[in-house]
Design a protein around this motif. Structure first.
Motif, PDB file in Angstrom:
ATOM      1  N   MET A 299       0.837  -1.194   0.000  1.00  0.00           N
ATOM      2  CA  MET A 299       0.000   0.000   0.000  1.00  0.00           C
ATOM      3  C   MET A 299       0.880   1.256   0.000  1.00  0.00           C
ATOM      4  SD  MET A 299      -2.919  -1.366  -0.158  1.00  0.00           S
ATOM      5  CE  MET A 299      -3.855   0.177  -0.072  1.00  0.00           C
ATOM      6  N   HIS A 300       0.427   2.253  -0.772  1.00  0.00           N
ATOM      7  CA  HIS A 300       1.193   3.496  -0.948  1.00  0.00           C
ATOM      8  C   HIS A 300       0.290   4.716  -0.822  1.00  0.00           C
ATOM      9  CE1 HIS A 300       4.573   1.411  -3.109  1.00  0.00           C
ATOM     10  NE2 HIS A 300       3.596   0.605  -3.481  1.00  0.00           N
ATOM     11  N   PHE A 301       0.887   5.873  -0.535  1.00  0.00           N
ATOM     12  CA  PHE A 301       0.239   7.131  -0.899  1.00  0.00           C
ATOM     13  C   PHE A 301       1.034   7.773  -2.023  1.00  0.00           C
ATOM     14  CE2 PHE A 301       2.329   8.896   3.196  1.00  0.00           C
ATOM     15  CZ  PHE A 301       3.399   9.482   2.561  1.00  0.00           C
ATOM     16  N   THR A 302       0.327   8.617  -2.804  1.00  0.00           N
ATOM     17  CA  THR A 302       0.964   9.203  -3.988  1.00  0.00           C
ATOM     18  C   THR A 302       1.860  10.390  -3.662  1.00  0.00           C
ATOM     19  OG1 THR A 302      -0.943  10.647  -4.268  1.00  0.00           O
ATOM     20  CG2 THR A 302      -0.948   8.548  -5.498  1.00  0.00           C
TER      21      THR A 302
ATOM     22  N   ASN B 217       6.613  -0.741 -11.188  1.00  0.00           N
ATOM     23  CA  ASN B 217       7.802  -0.206 -10.507  1.00  0.00           C
ATOM     24  C   ASN B 217       7.351   0.693  -9.349  1.00  0.00           C
ATOM     25  OD1 ASN B 217      10.368   0.571  -9.840  1.00  0.00           O
ATOM     26  ND2 ASN B 217      10.589   2.027 -11.531  1.00  0.00           N
ATOM     27  N   HIS B 218       6.843   0.052  -8.288  1.00  0.00           N
ATOM     28  CA  HIS B 218       6.283   0.810  -7.168  1.00  0.00           C
ATOM     29  C   HIS B 218       7.067   0.654  -5.877  1.00  0.00           C
ATOM     30  CE1 HIS B 218       4.438  -2.772  -5.182  1.00  0.00           C
ATOM     31  NE2 HIS B 218       4.515  -3.250  -6.404  1.00  0.00           N
ATOM     32  N   ALA B 219       7.899  -0.356  -5.793  1.00  0.00           N
ATOM     33  CA  ALA B 219       8.549  -0.650  -4.509  1.00  0.00           C
ATOM     34  C   ALA B 219       9.956  -0.070  -4.416  1.00  0.00           C
ATOM     35  CB  ALA B 219       8.592  -2.161  -4.286  1.00  0.00           C
TER      36      ALA B 219
ATOM     37  N   ILE C  26      -0.911  -0.775  -4.763  1.00  0.00           N
ATOM     38  CA  ILE C  26      -2.069   0.125  -4.825  1.00  0.00           C
ATOM     39  C   ILE C  26      -1.629   1.485  -4.297  1.00  0.00           C
ATOM     40  CG2 ILE C  26      -4.351   0.665  -3.888  1.00  0.00           C
ATOM     41  CD1 ILE C  26      -4.975  -2.279  -3.781  1.00  0.00           C
ATOM     42  N   GLU C  27      -1.814   2.511  -5.130  1.00  0.00           N
ATOM     43  CA  GLU C  27      -1.523   3.882  -4.717  1.00  0.00           C
ATOM     44  C   GLU C  27      -2.823   4.568  -4.288  1.00  0.00           C
ATOM     45  OE1 GLU C  27       1.211   5.806  -4.561  1.00  0.00           O
ATOM     46  OE2 GLU C  27       2.752   4.711  -5.692  1.00  0.00           O
ATOM     47  N   LEU C  28      -2.780   5.253  -3.169  1.00  0.00           N
ATOM     48  CA  LEU C  28      -3.909   6.047  -2.697  1.00  0.00           C
ATOM     49  C   LEU C  28      -3.551   7.520  -2.876  1.00  0.00           C
ATOM     50  CD1 LEU C  28      -4.471   4.109   0.646  1.00  0.00           C
ATOM     51  CD2 LEU C  28      -5.739   3.806  -1.500  1.00  0.00           C
TER      52      LEU C  28
ATOM     53  N   GLY D 259       2.949  -2.034   4.118  1.00  0.00           N
ATOM     54  CA  GLY D 259       3.110  -0.667   3.664  1.00  0.00           C
ATOM     55  C   GLY D 259       4.445  -0.500   2.959  1.00  0.00           C
ATOM     56  N   HIS D 260       4.517   0.474   2.075  1.00  0.00           N
ATOM     57  CA  HIS D 260       5.815   0.799   1.478  1.00  0.00           C
ATOM     58  C   HIS D 260       6.818   1.123   2.579  1.00  0.00           C
ATOM     59  CE1 HIS D 260       7.800   2.966  -2.212  1.00  0.00           C
ATOM     60  NE2 HIS D 260       8.410   1.851  -1.880  1.00  0.00           N
ATOM     61  N   ASP D 261       6.274   1.693   3.684  1.00  0.00           N
ATOM     62  CA  ASP D 261       7.142   2.033   4.816  1.00  0.00           C
ATOM     63  C   ASP D 261       7.584   0.805   5.615  1.00  0.00           C
ATOM     64  OD1 ASP D 261       4.582   1.632   5.807  1.00  0.00           O
ATOM     65  OD2 ASP D 261       4.359   3.646   6.633  1.00  0.00           O
TER      66      ASP D 261
ATOM     67  N   TRP E 295       7.600   6.680   3.615  1.00  0.00           N
ATOM     68  CA  TRP E 295       6.716   6.898   4.767  1.00  0.00           C
ATOM     69  C   TRP E 295       5.263   6.587   4.428  1.00  0.00           C
ATOM     70  CZ3 TRP E 295      11.119   9.558   3.761  1.00  0.00           C
ATOM     71  CH2 TRP E 295      12.068   9.589   4.782  1.00  0.00           C
ATOM     72  N   ASP E 296       5.044   5.988   3.272  1.00  0.00           N
ATOM     73  CA  ASP E 296       3.671   5.688   2.885  1.00  0.00           C
ATOM     74  C   ASP E 296       3.321   4.224   3.161  1.00  0.00           C
ATOM     75  OD1 ASP E 296       5.630   5.288   0.761  1.00  0.00           O
ATOM     76  OD2 ASP E 296       3.966   4.789  -0.569  1.00  0.00           O
ATOM     77  N   PRO E 297       2.065   3.917   3.487  1.00  0.00           N
ATOM     78  CA  PRO E 297       0.926   4.839   3.559  1.00  0.00           C
ATOM     79  C   PRO E 297       0.860   5.674   4.835  1.00  0.00           C
ATOM     80  CG  PRO E 297       0.194   2.653   4.131  1.00  0.00           C
ATOM     81  CD  PRO E 297       1.646   2.517   3.733  1.00  0.00           C
TER      82      PRO E 297
HETATM   83 ZN   LIG Z   1       5.141   4.189  -2.081  1.00  0.00          ZN
END
Ligand SMILES: [Zn+2]
Length: 284
Positions: free
Chosen positions: A41-44, A88-90, A108-110, A184-186, A194-196
């Motif tokens: 999980m991510h934030f944009t 390519n999100h991680a 998934i980006e929020l 989380g990406h974090d 630091w996302d989500p």
């Molecule tokens: Zn992220």
């Protein structure tokens, strides 16, 4: 919600493919060798979901980032990468002995401004100076992205519609591909991402996505903290510690109160040995 994933590994809502803003092939890692069972999980850290999906295509996006879907604040969704393809999100990532999460996870980006900066009179704004009226105030579990690292800072709250869509999509990923781990990406890029972030209620999200699938008994989570996790007599750090639970200890959540979970602590045979409260941020 009416979400489903079709044979082309694309998300549909009520029988129609969701909007698609395809990321360039150079922002992908090709077809997955092994179907992932992990969701990140991510934030944009950005404005609208559309702006982020469009940014994935931008020649100026030199990091060549992408993600499978972007969920906007209103709960609408745009697909950027098919679910059979590595996005390519991680980036550089490691967790649980695994590395290179692009090749082994969905992303998934929020749409969310993420961590905010303090303005005058106790106000908080995005880094682009968009005011956020009622920010979520908390320190990041890994330390804040700026000093002071352990003070409560502002984060943009996630909209309920947005979370509801994310839960629905994640449930489809679990049903179709067997996703059983949500991070989380974090969690996989500690100190770099630091996302989500703390405004995202990960324990609740996991329970909403995975909890209902546990047909053979209660949903079981594991302590994820190298230094262990305090089992307490109440839902807060002011309550006495019953026991320090070692990293990897399995627990069965019973009840949630805010960020705190009342859990049964399980022995290696899965038998409940004792109960108490733990902070949900350290359960996976
Ligand atoms: Zn992220």
């Amino acid at each position: 919600m009416g979400f489903a994933i079709n044979a082309r590994h694309r998300l549909e809502q009520n029988g129609r493919a969701v909007e698609r803003i395809a990321s360039p092939a150079s922002h992908m890692g090709g077809t997955f060798g092994t179907t992932p069972h992990i969701l990140i999980m991510h934030f944009t850290y950005g404005a609208s979901g559309r702006s982020s999906a469009t940014w994935f295509q931008d020649p100026g996006n030199t990091s060549k980032s992408s993600a499978h879907v972007v969920v906007d604040r209103d709960g609408s969704v745009i697909q950027c990468v098919d679910f059979d393809t590595a996005a390519n999100h991680a980036g550089q990532s490691s967790w649980g002995g695994l590395t290179a999460f692009n090749n082994k996870s969905f992303g998934i980006e929020l749409a969310n401004w993420g961590y905010l900066k303090p303005g005058p009179h106790g106000s908080w704004t995005s880094y682009t100076n968009v005011p956020i009226a009622s920010p979520f105030l908390a320190a990041h579990k890994n330390g804040n992205p700026y000093q002071p690292s352990d003070a409560a800072i502002g984060w943009e709250p996630y909209a309920p519609e947005q979370i509801a869509t994310a839960v629905a999509i994640a449930r489809e990923l679990a049903a179709k591909y067997g996703v059983d781990t949500i991070l989380g990406h974090d969690d996989i890029a500690r100190g770099r991402k630091w996302d989500p972030g703390p405004a995202f209620d990960m324990a609740r999200f996991r329970a909403q996505v995975l909890g209902g699938r546990a047909e053979n008994g209660p949903n079981v989570l594991a302590v994820h903290s190298p230094t262990g996790l305090n089992l307490r007599q109440g839902a807060g750090t002011e309550f006495a510690v019953i026991q320090l639970l070692a990293d990897g200890t399995q627990v069965a959540p019973v009840e949630q109160r805010g960020s705190w979970w009342f859990v049964n602590v399980l022995d290696p045979q899965g038998v409940a040995q004792k109960s108490g409260w733990v902070h949900g941020a350290f359960l996976i």
